[in-house]
Design a protein around this motif. Sequence first.
Motif, PDB file in Angstrom:
ATOM      1  N   ILE A  75       1.060  -1.296  -0.170  1.00 51.24           N
ATOM      2  CA  ILE A  75       0.181  -0.182  -0.149  1.00 51.24           C
ATOM      3  C   ILE A  75       1.262   1.681  -0.501  1.00 51.24           C
ATOM      4  N   PRO A  76       0.608   1.808  -1.369  1.00 52.25           N
ATOM      5  CA  PRO A  76       1.911   3.109  -0.314  1.00 52.25           C
ATOM      6  C   PRO A  76       1.283   4.133   0.528  1.00 52.25           C
ATOM      7  N   LEU A  77       2.377   4.900   0.779  1.00 50.64           N
ATOM      8  CA  LEU A  77       3.131   5.030   2.290  1.00 50.64           C
ATOM      9  C   LEU A  77       1.385   5.857   2.589  1.00 50.64           C
ATOM     10  N   GLN A  78       1.109   7.201   1.744  1.00 45.76           N
ATOM     11  CA  GLN A  78       0.389   7.986   1.431  1.00 45.76           C
ATOM     12  C   GLN A  78      -1.311   7.269   2.296  1.00 45.76           C
ATOM     13  N   LEU A  79      -1.440   6.506   1.789  1.00 45.11           N
ATOM     14  CA  LEU A  79      -3.468   5.450   2.135  1.00 45.11           C
ATOM     15  C   LEU A  79      -3.254   4.634   3.313  1.00 45.11           C
ATOM     16  N   ARG A  80      -1.807   4.540   3.709  1.00 42.01           N
ATOM     17  CA  ARG A  80      -1.355   3.331   5.303  1.00 42.01           C
ATOM     18  C   ARG A  80      -1.801   3.393   6.363  1.00 42.01           C
ATOM     19  N   GLY A  92     -15.589   9.283  23.449  1.00 43.18           N
ATOM     20  CA  GLY A  92     -14.164   9.115  22.092  1.00 43.18           C
ATOM     21  C   GLY A  92     -14.422   8.893  20.101  1.00 43.18           C
ATOM     22  N   LEU A  93     -13.651   9.192  20.214  1.00 44.81           N
ATOM     23  CA  LEU A  93     -13.348   9.537  19.188  1.00 44.81           C
ATOM     24  C   LEU A  93     -12.090   8.915  17.930  1.00 44.81           C
ATOM     25  N   LEU A  94     -12.016   8.196  17.505  1.00 39.95           N
ATOM     26  CA  LEU A  94     -10.370   7.816  16.368  1.00 39.95           C
ATOM     27  C   LEU A  94     -10.923   8.534  15.281  1.00 39.95           C
ATOM     28  N   GLU A  95      -9.708   9.776  14.491  1.00 38.16           N
ATOM     29  CA  GLU A  95      -9.543   9.865  13.881  1.00 38.16           C
ATOM     30  C   GLU A  95      -8.668   9.457  12.255  1.00 38.16           C
ATOM     31  N   LEU A  96      -9.054   8.388  11.704  1.00 37.46           N
ATOM     32  CA  LEU A  96      -7.664   7.785  11.160  1.00 37.46           C
ATOM     33  C   LEU A  96      -7.538   8.286   9.421  1.00 37.46           C
ATOM     34  N   THR A  97      -6.153   8.511   8.861  1.00 39.71           N
ATOM     35  CA  THR A  97      -6.005   8.552   7.710  1.00 39.71           C
ATOM     36  C   THR A  97      -5.885   7.926   6.572  1.00 39.71           C
ATOM     37  N   LEU A  98      -6.607   7.075   5.286  1.00 34.34           N
ATOM     38  CA  LEU A  98      -5.938   5.788   4.431  1.00 34.34           C
ATOM     39  C   LEU A  98      -7.296   5.989   3.754  1.00 34.34           C
ATOM     40  N   LEU A  99      -7.139   5.426   2.478  1.00 32.52           N
ATOM     41  CA  LEU A  99      -8.702   5.343   1.811  1.00 32.52           C
ATOM     42  C   LEU A  99      -9.741   4.376   2.432  1.00 32.52           C
ATOM     43  N   VAL A 100     -10.326   5.703   2.188  1.00 33.76           N
ATOM     44  CA  VAL A 100     -12.003   5.092   2.362  1.00 33.76           C
ATOM     45  C   VAL A 100     -12.455   4.220   2.283  1.00 33.76           C
ATOM     46  N   ALA A 101     -12.595   4.746   0.872  1.00 36.74           N
ATOM     47  CA  ALA A 101     -13.161   3.188   0.319  1.00 36.74           C
ATOM     48  C   ALA A 101     -12.953   1.508   1.346  1.00 36.74           C
ATOM     49  N   ALA A 102     -11.770   1.566   1.369  1.00 40.16           N
ATOM     50  CA  ALA A 102     -11.056   0.232   1.996  1.00 40.16           C
ATOM     51  C   ALA A 102     -11.384  -0.268   2.986  1.00 40.16           C
ATOM     52  N   ALA A 103     -11.326   0.935   3.850  1.00 40.76           N
ATOM     53  CA  ALA A 103     -11.439   1.432   5.004  1.00 40.76           C
ATOM     54  C   ALA A 103     -13.179   0.501   5.428  1.00 40.76           C
ATOM     55  N   ALA A 104     -14.113   1.231   4.683  1.00 43.28           N
ATOM     56  CA  ALA A 104     -15.553   1.435   4.142  1.00 43.28           C
ATOM     57  C   ALA A 104     -16.374  -0.453   4.702  1.00 43.28           C
ATOM     58  N   SER A 105     -15.056  -0.642   3.645  1.00 41.53           N
ATOM     59  CA  SER A 105     -15.308  -2.219   3.206  1.00 41.53           C
ATOM     60  C   SER A 105     -14.890  -3.242   4.892  1.00 41.53           C
ATOM     61  N   VAL A 106     -14.243  -2.204   5.540  1.00 42.21           N
ATOM     62  CA  VAL A 106     -13.973  -3.373   6.941  1.00 42.21           C
ATOM     63  C   VAL A 106     -14.804  -3.621   7.886  1.00 42.21           C
TER      64      VAL A 106
END
Length: 215
Positions: A75-80, A92-106
């Motif tokens: 996975i490219p560094l900017q999308l990990r 609480g809230l945890l905010e991640l930066t990633l490819l949202v489409a892949a995370a949404a499938s999780v």
Amino acid sequence: MDQAQTYSIKLDGDWSLKDFYEFPHTFAQVYAFHYAFRSDAEVRDHDRLAHAFASYPWRGGYSAVNFYNVLANQIPLQLRPQVKSVRYSSPGLLELTLLVAAAASVGKVVKIFIDAIERLHEAYSTIYKGMQERKLLRLSVQRQQMSFSREQLQFVEESSDRLARLLGFGDLQELNSLTGNPVATLKILMSYYRRVRTLAEFQTGGKLSLPGDER
């Protein structure tokens, strides 16, 4: 080039130090697995990614660790997954930066798992017992690729189909093509099941809520 976006996970309940390791580690592995099957996603080395599916003997946990590490490294560094912010309170809230489409499938597969939890547990237990009885759990899929009996292969193929169907995994044909080995396919699906189960336990335990495709 795909751009990283924010994926927000609601947190609640009491978290242990172990939880703060186990959840991000498991989420990153399942995210990497889903990312690998996105045909439109950028990958660092397609040949290395494909090789990961066919290169491990799957005799124990060591193969799984290496397998998911390779997927993550492609996975490219900017999308990990990277932590953007975290607030531990109730809620609480945890905010991640990633490819949202892949995370949404999780998030989607976790919901599927929870909705079918009893059937999935029963299916996995039956498959695991069947693998034990056929002495396939500790067998190197590389060395024994050409010596499976017809009954073993039928059991393995039917088990993969059942597990994939219950998990809503629609890329079974591609997975089979990548592994070139039906036993490797099933062992990968079983490892995927165990990781999704861990994420589902966090959600059913009231510790978090993973957004799915409704984003």
